[in-house]
Design an enzyme around this catalytic site. Structure first.
Site, mmCIF file in Angstrom:
data_model
loop_
_atom_site.group_PDB
_atom_site.id
_atom_site.type_symbol
_atom_site.label_atom_id
_atom_site.label_comp_id
_atom_site.label_asym_id
_atom_site.label_seq_id
_atom_site.Cartn_x
_atom_site.Cartn_y
_atom_site.Cartn_z
ATOM 1 N N LEU A 114 -4.735 1.330 -15.264
ATOM 2 C CA LEU A 114 -4.787 0.500 -14.070
ATOM 3 C C LEU A 114 -6.240 0.324 -13.676
ATOM 4 O O LEU A 114 -6.990 1.304 -13.623
ATOM 5 C CB LEU A 114 -4.005 1.158 -12.931
ATOM 6 C CG LEU A 114 -2.559 1.561 -13.270
ATOM 7 C CD1 LEU A 114 -1.945 2.343 -12.116
ATOM 8 C CD2 LEU A 114 -1.724 0.328 -13.585
ATOM 9 N N CYS A 115 -6.637 -0.915 -13.449
ATOM 10 C CA CYS A 115 -7.984 -1.198 -12.986
ATOM 11 C C CYS A 115 -9.024 -0.608 -13.942
ATOM 12 O O CYS A 115 -8.937 -0.785 -15.154
ATOM 13 C CB CYS A 115 -8.148 -0.666 -11.560
ATOM 14 S SG CYS A 115 -9.606 -1.253 -10.673
ATOM 15 N N THR A 116 -9.970 0.133 -13.399
ATOM 16 C CA THR A 116 -11.049 0.692 -14.208
ATOM 17 C C THR A 116 -10.610 1.867 -15.068
ATOM 18 O O THR A 116 -11.415 2.403 -15.836
ATOM 19 C CB THR A 116 -12.200 1.140 -13.298
ATOM 20 O OG1 THR A 116 -11.658 1.969 -12.250
ATOM 21 C CG2 THR A 116 -12.906 -0.053 -12.680
#
Length: 327
Positions: A114-116
């Protein structure tokens, strides 16, 4: 989805670390847990694994208690999820954390970031040769650090083989709904979507950021005036010549200004504005596709179809069908 022998498809391990984004963790765990609330006969077995099993301080300053030491987690695992957050750089440099993610990935049916959190998967070598996404603010950073990864900052989530990457924050809900659909079918995903009060279960190729919520070149009044005119006049004459007359500059100068402040030509901006507006109408109205095309400035339904396929990778009718299943 076919799971390997001995695999528990509903066992989900979420990896957290200091300075993780709370929403990344909460969106995926809350969405998956909603399955149990809708049908008590089925559920996901969720666990938050942290280094040493200790508490983690999220980016917001709130503290979460780890349920299990990452080092002690053993497979098989249905889904391994690595959260993102501002602590992703330190996490990706933590050889022990990365090593355990790599180990668990070999024992997991599917892996997600998720995300970074994509930077942690990349550090573990799990994104090599794959197409992946991350939050648009960090896409260039990931691409520069990991040349073996094809980083695409446009979609909200991407599936490449058994590896999923998402833009993070609320896109974790969309990814989770897709996992639920794969595990329990579209009806369950639709009920969970309703329970989550989500506006739309967005397909993975939905753009991360609507152009109407992206910051327009606020430091240049003329460019902002032209973009405001485009948004209000999608069915009008938005040719480069007409926009240049509105701005009282030459078409060439207008193009230079758009490239400098919006990183695209006026023509590209107009096409994207029209497709974005068409997507909104398709998901919120019952207007025939031909009417949607006309209202958004396309010469025909076929012109809309071509532009839509180029932007989103699916036909307008397919996009509307996806919106309907979440309604």
């Amino acid at each position: 989805m076919a799971y390997a022998r001995g695999m528990d498809p509903h066992r989900v391990v979420v990896v957290g670390y200091d300075d993780a984004e709370l929403l990344d963790i909460a969106c995926v765990t809350t969405t998956l847990d909603a399955v149990r609330q809708i049908d008590p006969a089925v559920r996901y077995d969720l666990v938050l694994a942290t280094p040493g099993g200790g508490p983690i301080t999220c980016t917001s300053g709130l503290v979460l208690t780890g349920q299990q030491a990452l080092e002690r987690v053993r497979g098989p695992v249905g889904t391994l999820v690595v959260s993102g957050g501002l602590g992703h750089t330190a996490a990706a440099r933590d050889e022990r954390l990365v090593g355990h993610v790599r180990r668990l990935a070999r024992e997991s049916e599917r892996v997600a970031s998720l995300c970074t959190g994509a930077s942690v998967l990349a550090a573990a070598g799990l994104l090599d040769g794959r197409r992946a996404t991350t939050h648009w603010r960090f896409a260039d950073e990931l691409a520069a650090a990991c040349p073996g990864v094809t980083v695409d900052p446009r979609p909200i989530w991407i599936k490449d083989g058994n590896v999923y990457t998402a833009a993070g924050v609320t896109s974790a809900i969309d990814l989770s709904l897709s996992l639920i659909e794969a595990d329990f079918g579209p009806d369950m995903a639709r009920w969970v979507s309703r329970a989550m009060v989500t506006y739309l279960h967005r397909p993975g190729n939905q753009a991360q950021m609507s152009m109407f919520t992206a910051a327009p070149a606020a430091d240049h009044d003329m460019v902002r005036r032209v973009t405001d005119h485009i948004a209000a006049s999608l069915d009008g004459d938005l040719s480069a010549e007409a926009l240049a007359r509105l701005a009282r500059v030459s078409p060439r100068h207008l193009t230079r200004l758009f490239r400098a402040h919006l990183r695209q030509t006026p023509g590209r901006y107009v096409r994207k504005a029209r497709v974005t507006s068409a997507a909104q109408l398709l998901s919120t109205t019952d207007l025939p596709v031909a009417r949607v095309a006309a209202r958004c400035g396309f010469a025909s339904a076929e012109s809309l179809r071509q532009a839509f396929a180029k932007e989103y990778g699916i036909a307008p009718s397919q996009y509307r069908a996806v919106a309907a299943t979440a309604g």
